[in-house]
Structure formats: structure tokens, C-alpha cells
Motif scaffolding. Structure first.
Motif, mmCIF file in Angstrom:
data_model
loop_
_atom_site.group_PDB
_atom_site.id
_atom_site.type_symbol
_atom_site.label_atom_id
_atom_site.label_comp_id
_atom_site.label_asym_id
_atom_site.label_seq_id
_atom_site.Cartn_x
_atom_site.Cartn_y
_atom_site.Cartn_z
ATOM 1 N N GLY A 276 31.650 42.008 34.601
ATOM 2 C CA GLY A 276 32.128 43.184 33.887
ATOM 3 C C GLY A 276 32.770 42.827 32.565
ATOM 4 N N THR B 157 32.466 42.100 39.433
ATOM 5 C CA THR B 157 31.881 43.408 39.753
ATOM 6 C C THR B 157 31.641 43.578 41.252
ATOM 7 O OG1 THR B 157 30.839 43.463 37.572
ATOM 8 C CG2 THR B 157 29.953 44.950 39.243
ATOM 9 N N TRP C 271 38.835 45.750 33.529
ATOM 10 C CA TRP C 271 39.030 46.484 34.785
ATOM 11 C C TRP C 271 40.476 46.954 34.906
ATOM 12 C CZ3 TRP C 271 34.922 47.411 37.998
ATOM 13 C CH2 TRP C 271 33.780 46.617 37.820
ATOM 14 N N TYR D 70 34.261 45.133 43.588
ATOM 15 C CA TYR D 70 34.497 46.569 43.598
ATOM 16 C C TYR D 70 34.195 47.160 44.975
ATOM 17 C CZ TYR D 70 33.942 51.511 42.275
ATOM 18 O OH TYR D 70 34.040 52.877 42.197
ATOM 19 N N PHE E 243 40.805 50.254 40.134
ATOM 20 C CA PHE E 243 39.477 49.629 40.206
ATOM 21 C C PHE E 243 38.442 50.373 39.364
ATOM 22 C CE2 PHE E 243 41.572 48.889 44.381
ATOM 23 C CZ PHE E 243 41.911 47.561 44.158
ATOM 24 N N GLU E 244 38.918 51.000 38.307
ATOM 25 C CA GLU E 244 38.030 51.671 37.368
ATOM 26 C C GLU E 244 37.573 50.677 36.296
ATOM 27 O OE1 GLU E 244 36.963 54.766 37.558
ATOM 28 O OE2 GLU E 244 38.189 55.315 39.296
ATOM 29 N N PHE E 245 36.311 50.793 35.885
ATOM 30 C CA PHE E 245 35.789 49.980 34.786
ATOM 31 C C PHE E 245 36.102 50.695 33.480
ATOM 32 C CE2 PHE E 245 32.153 48.523 32.092
ATOM 33 C CZ PHE E 245 32.541 47.193 32.014
ATOM 34 N N LYS E 246 36.683 49.978 32.534
ATOM 35 C CA LYS E 246 37.235 50.612 31.337
ATOM 36 C C LYS E 246 36.208 50.885 30.240
ATOM 37 C CE LYS E 246 41.749 48.331 31.852
ATOM 38 N NZ LYS E 246 42.709 47.403 31.199
ATOM 39 N N THR F 60 38.413 40.281 33.522
ATOM 40 C CA THR F 60 39.429 41.099 34.190
ATOM 41 C C THR F 60 40.018 42.158 33.267
ATOM 42 O OG1 THR F 60 39.979 39.178 35.563
ATOM 43 C CG2 THR F 60 41.544 40.984 35.554
#
Length: 556
Positions: free
Chosen positions: A175, A306, A181, A309, A186-189, A178
Motif C-alpha cells: 500500500g 495490504t 494507512w 487488512y 484500517f482505512e487506506f488513505k 504504513t
């Protein structure tokens, strides 16, 4: 004097002769050695003289279409996203549609570095061919599992660049690091910059897989751009192979090392060997308090990638494979499928061992349900709520008596106390508890207190448990008489849905107490007691030899 001079001259002459001979002979010996070395090299296979076929996007797309047309009752190809360049991101769903999906485990197979690590993707493509075949184990896998397979998540890298990142230089495997995230939610920015990552997360959220295996391997990722040439790999390029984890991330592994060993043994049987990380390096794992001695510890560090998650959200079992030879990767993936098709050590139901969500000194909160789907729903709900669970057992632990008390709300947790009389007083006026039976059982034993593990207090509104809850005790005897099993002081009957189950496995008699959704919605305190007769005698303690005792007696 003259004699000495002549003797010295003779020695000098001999030395010069030896040096001259060596000077004249050495090139001949070196030439002979070089010739011998070249003959040895010429006798060895040179697979790199022939290039590997380089899969094109058109070939890949047409192959997926061919499989779907050829096996319409075995595979469905869905589009789960599209790259910033407009390249579709396909996922294969392989299963037996005649079997109810409620009865199936869900296994997600990805190649998150496919991407540049080509043998990871090609191993997955071999696996797809097997999964669609008439091999008895493949048939059994389709009957018992829903396979979600993403062979190439980063087509821009696989077909265009052979670099780890997408066009925005974000690696779907990590991803991008770190920092991308939010590890609280646990949201992907950066969803707009990495649709590849978002596609994987959407699949995980939709299907909540029981297991996620991510397959890696060899490629051209270490080649500089001016070294890529035709971007065809040579035959014979390989690597050390590993199972279950990654050198860069020691936390990307199954929680049960026996799963890794079982998978490795299948590969070993097929003729391959595997590096076992810290075990083969004979080093201890790193921890933050051991930083001062980090040069003496295993080089792997825990990171959030990833694949984590699915674990963070749904308690999915995650693992990674490194593949040097596709047939090795295939053998290990087949072994993983076999685990999902059978009953694992110490488990009651068949399938992957993924249902324990909280633990305390050998006691477990576990998912409820008689079908994989019911357990998946229960597991997902309990996993989100389990940080606030408080737990207690009578202490010291005593043969013939087991207890496990779990509070799932702040209000119920406040009733738990290490002091036995105070605990019993707290339970006195709760109408759902048979206080007399509970008091009789507790006071009949020699224990001095309750060992209590307090959960995290939460400020937000507490939700009831709507998908059921189960609890597991492990009795350290093979065939005990289960004399009396109670929940909140009320006697339980055998039941897979509303009562208890008992079975032997992995050295223990397991007792599972099952609370169905209609009861878990209305309860937040679970007081489990189990009285049993071991039906065997074990010794305790140690005493000095009789001679020593007599010697001591004589000295009194």
C-alpha cells in the motif's frame, strides 16, 4: 673459504633453477586447470540460454475468457476494478455452483507483487488450471470452498514496467508503506492513487475470507531500466523459497506454525526445500524492548501490509509464499486447499482454523455456528468487539474443575472481581443467574481468587452480539466424565447451537459452549463452570530418595 663460496653459489643456482621451472610450468598448469574448469562448465546445463515466454495482456485476457467459456460451471470471471490507465482488474471465482455457498470456506489467492514478480503470478495460473481440473482434490476443493483468485493485481507493472509500484509508484503489496494507512480504522488513505489496493480491499470486505494467501516470486524487479532489454526472463532464474511469511515482514504468517510445516511437507514430498526464517538462521525474533541486541536477532520486522487488512478486519488467516519453481508453488497451494477441506488438529468442524477471537490462559471466545457462513458472520462480529471483553478464571487452576467467565460490556465487566466473596456478592441479585448453584460450585474448591483480564473500556455505544457466541475450554485428559456443565449456573445439554459439544483432539478434551443469536442479543455476562472426573491418576510433586529421608531422620 673457497668451499663455502662454491656451496653458496650452488644453492643460488638451484634456487634460480626452481624459480625458472616454476615460471615455465605454472602457465601450463594454469592452462590445464582452466581447460578442466571450462569442461566442467560445458558439462552443466545452461537453461538461461533459452528465454521464457513473456505473457502479454491480450494473452492473459483471452486465457481468462477461454477458461470461463470452457468451464462455465466451475469459474466466473468478475471485474473488481480498473487501473488509472483503464486496464481492467479481473478476479476468478472458482467453486461448484451446485453446492450451497453457506457450506463453503472462502479462500482468497492473490499475487500482490504481480507486478514484477512473475513466478508468483505464473504459479497462480498453474494453480487455476489445477483448480478447474477433474483431479479428485480439485473437485473436493470446489465442493467445499469458494476460491477468489487475483493473478495480476498490478497489470501496469506486469505488462509495462516491471517495477513494484503502479503508475503513481504505490506498491499494492504494501500500500506504499504504513504512512498510507490509518491503523486505527484500517482505512487506506490514498484510494484515488491506488485503485489496485482498493480493488483488493473491496473483495475482502465483500467476502470476508477465511484465509488469504499471497504468492510472490522471481522477476525483473532488480534490473535497472537499461538492463531490461526485451523484458524476457531467462530460464533457470530462481530463488530461495519460503512458506508462510516474508523476509521483510515477520508478522505475515499463519498463527499456527504447524500449518506452515504441513504446507512445506507437501512441497518437500514434491522434491523442493524451503527456508524457515528464524528457525534456519537459529535466531530469536525481534521485539521493541530488544532493540539494543537487534544485531543478534532475526532480521524480519512486523509491518502492516495490504494482506493484513483481512486479518485486522475479519480475523482472516494470512500467509505469503515465495516461488522459485511454479510446481513447488502449486504443490504448496494444493496442500493449503487440503487443510481447508479437512478437520484441523483440535477442531470440531472441517475447514481452516480461524474461529478463536479471544483467549485467556487456554480458554477461548470462538465463533458460533454450524456452517462456515454462520461462523464467518459470527467471527467477523466478535473480532470487532473482542477488545472490550473481560475474562476471568478461578485460580490456581484445579484438576476436575474448569471455569471461564466472560463479560462483553463495561457494565458486566464491573461485576468481575479477583476477590471470590466480592464476586459472589456482585452476582447475587442478577435474575438470569442461578446464584446458589454458582456459589456451591465455586466454594467447593481450593482456589484462592479469580485471575481477571480486563478488556478495553469503550466510550461509544455498546452493541449487543447479534450473530451468536461460543466459548471453548480444554480439559487436559483424554476421556473424562463430564459431570456437570453450566452457563450462568444453569445446566446445559449437548447441542451444536444452544448447549455444549465435547470432543478429543490435539491432547485435550475440548468443551465448547454455544450461545445462539437470540440469547447472545440479550446477554453480556457468561459464567461457565465445568465439573469433570479425569478417570486417571496423575502424580504431583517430588520427594527426596528414601535414603536421604532416613539420613535426615538419623540426624534429628
Amino acid at each position: 673459504m673457497t668451499h663455502r663460496i662454491r656451496l653458496s653459489e650452488l644453492r643460488i643456482t638451484c634456487c634460480l633453477w626452481i624459480v625458472t621451472c616454476a615460471f615455465l610450468i605454472a602457465p601450463a598448469l594454469q592452462a590445464e586447470e582452466q581447460s578442466d574448469l571450462k569442461q566442467k562448465l560445458a558439462s552443466l546445463p545452461q537453461p538461461w540460454q533459452k528465454k521464457l515466454h513473456r505473457l502479454t495482456l491480450k494473452e492473459y485476457t483471452e486465457t481468462l475468457k477461454y477458461w470461463e467459456e470452457t468451464y462455465p460451471d466451475r469459474v466466473q470471471v468478475d471485474r473488481i476494478g480498473v487501473t488509472l490507465e483503464g486496464i481492467p482488474l479481473p478476479m476468478l471465482k472458482i467453486t461448484d455452483p451446485k453446492k450451497d455457498d453457506k457450506l463453503k470456506q472462502v479462500c482468497l489467492v492473490t499475487a500482490l507483487h504481480g507486478g514484477p514478480e512473475r513466478s508468483g503470478t505464473t504459479a497462480v495460473l498453474h494453480f487455476i488450471e489445477w483448480a478447474l481440473s477433474d483431479d479428485p482434490q480439485a473437485v473436493k476443493t470446489r465442493e467445499n470452498q469458494l476460491l477468489l483468485i487475483i493473478p495480476i493485481i498490478n497489470p501496469y507493472a506486469y505488462f509495462e514496467t516491471d517495477r513494484f509500484g503502479n503508475s503513481q509508484k504505490i506498491d499494492p503489496y504494501t500500500g506504499g508503506g504504513t504512512a498510507n494507512w490509518d491503523l486505527k480504522t484500517f482505512e487506506f488513505k490514498l484510494p484515488d492513487k491506488a485503485p489496485e489496493v482498493m480493488a483488493v480491499l473491496s473483495v475482502i470486505d465483500q467476502f470476508r475470507p477465511d484465509v488469504h494467501v499471497d504468492v510472490h516470486g522471481t522477476g525483473l524487479q532488480e534490473y535497472a531500466p537499461d538492463q531490461l532489454g526485451t523484458r524476457e526472463r531467462y530460464r533457470g532464474q530462481t530463488m530461495f523459497e519460503v512458506t508462510g511469511s516474508a523476509y521483510s515482514n515477520m508478522s505475515l504468517r499463519p498463527w499456527d506454525w504447524r500449518i506452515t510445516d504441513t504446507i512445506n511437507n507437501a512441497g518437500i514430498k514434491a522434491g523442493f526445500g524451503y527456508d524457515r526464517f528464524e528457525a534456519d538462521a537459529q535466531r530469536l525474533l525481534w521485539g521493541s524492548s530488544l532493540t539494543a541486541m537487534s544485531n543478534r536477532l532475526w532480521l524480519g520486522r512486523p509491518n502492516f501490509y495490504t494482506a493484513h487488512y483481512s486479518y485486522a478486519r475479519y480475523h482472516t488467516m494470512v500467509m505469503a509464499l515465495e516461488v522459485g519453481w511454479e510446481q513447488s508453488g502449486l504443490a504448496r497451494l494444493q496442500a493449503l486447499m487440503k487443510i481447508g477441506n479437512e478437520r484441523w488438529k483440535g477442531e470440531y468442524f472441517t475447514g481452516y482454523p480461524v474461529n478463536r477471537v479471544q483467549s485467556y490462559i487456554g480458554h477461548f471466545v470462538t465463533a458460533w455456528g454450524t456452517t462456515p457462513q454462520a461462523r464467518r458472520q459470527s467471527r467477523s462480529e466478535l473480532w470487532k468487539q473482542q477488545p472490550r471483553f473481560s475474562q476471568a478464571i478461578l485460580y490456581p487452576q484445579t484438576a476436575g474443575r474448569e471455569t471461564y467467565f466472560v463479560a462483553t460490556s463495561n457494565k458486566a465487566a464491573a461485576l468481575l472481581s479477583a476477590d471470590i466473596p466480592e464476586f459472589l456478592e456482585n452476582m447475587k441479585n442478577i435474575p438470569t443467574i442461578n446464584h446458589e448453584a454458582l456459589k456451591t460450585i465455586i466454594e467447593a474448591g481450593p482456589e484462592i481468587k479469580f485471575a481477571v483480564s480486563q478488556g478495553q473500556s469503550v466510550a461509544d455505544t455498546e452493541k449487543p452480539i447479534e450473530q451468536g457466541i461460543s466459548f471453548q475450554l480444554r480439559i487436559p485428559y483424554r476421556d473424562p466424565d463430564l459431570v456437570d456443565i453450566r452457563l450462568n449456573g444453569h445446566l446445559l445439554k449437548k447441542s451444536a447451537t444452544d448447549g455444549y459439544l465435547a470432543w478429543y483432539g490435539d491432547g485435550f478434551t475440548h468443551v465448547q459452549i454455544n450461545v445462539p443469536p437470540e440469547k447472545s442479543k440479550a446477554n453480556d455476562l457468561y459464567l461457565i463452570t465445568c465439573l469433570y472426573h479425569p478417570k486417571e491418576t496423575r502424580t504431583y510433586g517430588w520427594k527426596p530418595p528414601q535414603s536421604v529421608m532416613e539420613r535426615i531422620q538419623d540426624t534429628k
